[in-house]
Write an enzyme that holds these catalytic residues in place. Structure first.
Site, PDB file in Angstrom:
ATOM      1  NE  ARG A 260     -11.104 -31.915  30.941  1.00  0.00           N
ATOM      2  CZ  ARG A 260     -10.938 -31.306  31.524  1.00  0.00           C
ATOM      3  NH1 ARG A 260     -10.503 -30.368  30.610  1.00  0.00           N
ATOM      4  NH2 ARG A 260     -11.446 -30.678  33.064  1.00  0.00           N
ATOM      5  CG  HIS A 264     -16.010 -30.315  30.278  1.00  0.00           C
ATOM      6  ND1 HIS A 264     -16.330 -30.818  29.988  1.00  0.00           N
ATOM      7  CD2 HIS A 264     -17.222 -29.514  29.911  1.00  0.00           C
ATOM      8  CE1 HIS A 264     -17.173 -31.691  30.241  1.00  0.00           C
ATOM      9  NE2 HIS A 264     -17.658 -30.758  30.412  1.00  0.00           N
ATOM     10  CE1 TYR A 273     -10.251 -28.360  35.174  1.00  0.00           C
ATOM     11  CE2 TYR A 273     -11.923 -25.866  34.858  1.00  0.00           C
ATOM     12  CZ  TYR A 273     -11.366 -27.191  34.356  1.00  0.00           C
ATOM     13  OH  TYR A 273     -11.792 -27.520  32.989  1.00  0.00           O
TER      14      TYR A 273
END
Length: 363
Positions: A260, A264, A273
């Site tokens: 990805r 998100h 992260y």
């Protein structure tokens, strides 16, 4: 492996990632590529999917969409899973599979309706053979298996493509769906798009299995890993899985190794992260540039064809902007129309109160 056609794609080692094109677009499997026309059709679908992701993300920033979970970087997996299905087959998507639904033939404006905050999914699931996008992780997998199991009872020629991400494989519903499908030989393809993160949780904190495809061994079904950014490879593996399911041999678990590229959702800060270097490394494996490099290198894609694709893509984007930004007609009576087949006394009372209030405002 000498070619796709003469290789059993569903019986190899579960820790081996099947590829057709390398990251530069060079063939790895001699003689294993589809025709130039098929690859051009696939490339066009990739460009459409990428532009849809870009346009939807822009509409969020403009306030026309409430949220958008982008699948940028996963377009090869999105396009492939839709392209291998027959008209009578079913697609069970997640919230991140907008591009897959559009590739299945659903109007992109209708696909984005739910993400505007509307009460329904925007399209007719029965007519399109596409289930509503599922936000809760893995719940749609049980529904998918139920549809496949019912199709077997009715003697229908139906295969179900059940989509999920790596995070969903940590859910109990995933286990129940895989186990039931394997025991009852339901015609289901479990397609896991392993994009490396369940929101912010990396795969290493979710599972210590050698791969997600390896989980299939415990259920007694084939498990296959494929390069999820390699369109012809994903199509070949999924086509073989669909064929197996259609022939009554039971389910298959396919793990697409992908990434990805964007956060998100628009509400996520991915820098908390993962590193920029990690993202840059995966950008070099972009599914669009990989296939484009191959097509340009073989002479199948020239400036004229690229211009034609670009024009068609921009027409789609303009239609999406117009459709999503248009004011929708609100019918308050719809709040009560689909709650019960036979409305309860309490529901009828609430409906009457609403109608009285609305009529009083109109008077």
């Amino acid at each position: 492996m000498s070619s796709i056609a003469d290789t059993d794609l569903l019986s190899g080692p579960v820790d081996e990632v099947f590829r057709v094109l390398d990251e530069r677009g060079e063939p790895i499997v001699p003689g294993g590529l589809p025709t130039a026309d098929e690859l051009l059709t696939g490339y066009r679908a990739l460009v459409f999917a990428r532009r849809l992701n870009e346009q939807a993300s822009a509409l969020v920033r403009q306030g026309a969409l409430a949220v958008y979970p982008s699948s940028r970087g996963q377009e090869a997996s999105q396009v492939a899973c839709a392209s291998v299905l027959a008209e009578q087959d079913w697609l069970f998507p997640t919230y991140r599979d907008t591009a897959a639904i559009a590739a299945r033939g659903v109007d992109p404006v209708e696909v984005l309706t739910m993400l505007r905050g509307d009460w329904h999914c925007g399209y007719d699931p029965v007519e399109t053979r596409v289930a509503p996008q599922a936000t809760p992780l893995a719940t749609q997998l049980l529904h998918a298996v139920g549809v496949g199991h019912a199709a077997r009872f009715k003697g229908e020629d139906t295969v179900v493509m059940a989509l999920c991400g790596d995070g969903a494989t940590s859910e109990g519903d995933f286990h129940e769906a895989c186990n039931f499908a394997a025991v009852f030989r339901a015609p289901v393809v479990f397609f896991v798009q392993n994009n490396k993160y369940a929101i912010s949780v990396p795969l290493a904190r979710q599972s210590v299995a050698p791969s997600l495809a390896a989980k299939a061994v415990g259920y007694g079904m084939p498990g296959v890993r494929v390069d999820g950014n390699d369109l012809p490879a994903v199509m070949a593996v999924l086509r073989a899985a669909v064929r197996r399911a259609r022939e009554g041999e039971g389910p298959v678990l396919v793990e697409a190794d992908t990434y990805r590229m964007e956060p998100h959702t628009n509400a996520d800060d991915a820098t908390r992260y993962r590193s920029d270097d990690e993202v840059s490394d995966w950008e070099r494996r972009d599914p669009l540039t990989r296939l484009r490099s191959h097509l340009v290198g073989t002479g199948a894609l020239d400036e004229v064809r690229e211009a034609e694709i670009a024009e068609a893509v921009e027409e789609m984007a303009a239609r999406v902007r117009s459709g999503v930004s248009a004011e929708s007609e609100v019918d308050p009576d719809e709040l009560f129309a689909h709650v019960y087949a036979t409305p309860t006394p309490q529901l009828r009372e609430q409906h009457a109160l609403l109608r009285a209030e609305l009529e009083g405002q109109e008077a």
